[in-house]
Design a protein around this motif. Sequence first.
Motif, PDB file in Angstrom:
ATOM      1  N   VAL A 119       2.022  -0.906 -10.676  1.00  0.00           N
ATOM      2  CA  VAL A 119       0.888  -0.159 -11.295  1.00  0.00           C
ATOM      3  C   VAL A 119       1.479   1.242 -11.660  1.00  0.00           C
ATOM      4  O   VAL A 119       2.116   2.016 -10.761  1.00  0.00           O
TER       5      VAL A 119
ATOM      6  N   LYS B 269      -5.436  -6.488 -17.517  1.00  0.00           N
ATOM      7  CA  LYS B 269      -3.965  -6.008 -16.963  1.00  0.00           C
ATOM      8  C   LYS B 269      -3.295  -6.925 -15.954  1.00  0.00           C
ATOM      9  O   LYS B 269      -2.039  -6.714 -16.103  1.00  0.00           O
TER      10      LYS B 269
ATOM     11  N   ALA C 253       0.608  -2.614 -15.675  1.00  0.00           N
ATOM     12  CA  ALA C 253       0.321  -3.332 -14.396  1.00  0.00           C
ATOM     13  C   ALA C 253       0.987  -4.632 -14.595  1.00  0.00           C
ATOM     14  O   ALA C 253       0.756  -5.286 -15.451  1.00  0.00           O
TER      15      ALA C 253
ATOM     16  N   VAL D 100      -4.772  -1.738 -10.655  1.00  0.00           N
ATOM     17  CA  VAL D 100      -5.065  -1.591 -12.138  1.00  0.00           C
ATOM     18  C   VAL D 100      -5.481  -0.292 -12.252  1.00  0.00           C
ATOM     19  O   VAL D 100      -6.378   0.324 -11.361  1.00  0.00           O
ATOM     20  N   SER D 101      -4.914   0.419 -13.102  1.00  0.00           N
ATOM     21  CA  SER D 101      -5.362   1.914 -13.623  1.00  0.00           C
ATOM     22  C   SER D 101      -6.506   1.863 -14.672  1.00  0.00           C
ATOM     23  O   SER D 101      -6.586   0.857 -15.250  1.00  0.00           O
TER      24      SER D 101
END
Length: 181
Positions: A132, A63, A117, A109-110
């Motif tokens: 994000v 990401k 992101a 970061v998810s």
Amino acid sequence: NRLVAHIAVDELTNRLVVGAKNRLLVFSPDLKGPLVESIKKPTKDQSEFCRIDKNISCENYNKILLFGERGNSTALLACGTGAFKPHGGWLRPSDLEPLSPVFAAEEIVSPNPNSSAVAAFSPYDKSVYAGVTLPEYSAFVRLKPDGNYQTTFLRNDLKDHIHPRSRFVSAFRFDQWMYVV
């Protein structure tokens, strides 16, 4: 099946680094084959959810991938979803070996592979600035050189002001200002 997510260029060596699903690859400027390939699959501990729910994608989707300064040298920051336990780390660009311990990266970061992101490094304060997007909210985040986070949340339920499907698409530095759009 190597979904490419991010590309970064080392301005000192002109090497290209590619962040893909479960992999980081380093290419020479002539792009002839990867010089280094590092498999970055989730650890057994990170993939705990896979054993519970077989419908969850237990891969590590890159990401964030960017170059920044760590001490007196250039380093590569790579962060991924880590099978729903986001993590990141600073790596040596030449061989992708860790320069510091891996850290939990839930702030920037998810865990969702479909989230967005973006991030950029500021040489002025040695911080990483990121945007994000999660289903419940979006956030601007500053990762300070000491590893601490400073977060500003944007609520996605404010439908008159923020589109519910809005996503961050880019982060960049212009002079001493950081932009996340």
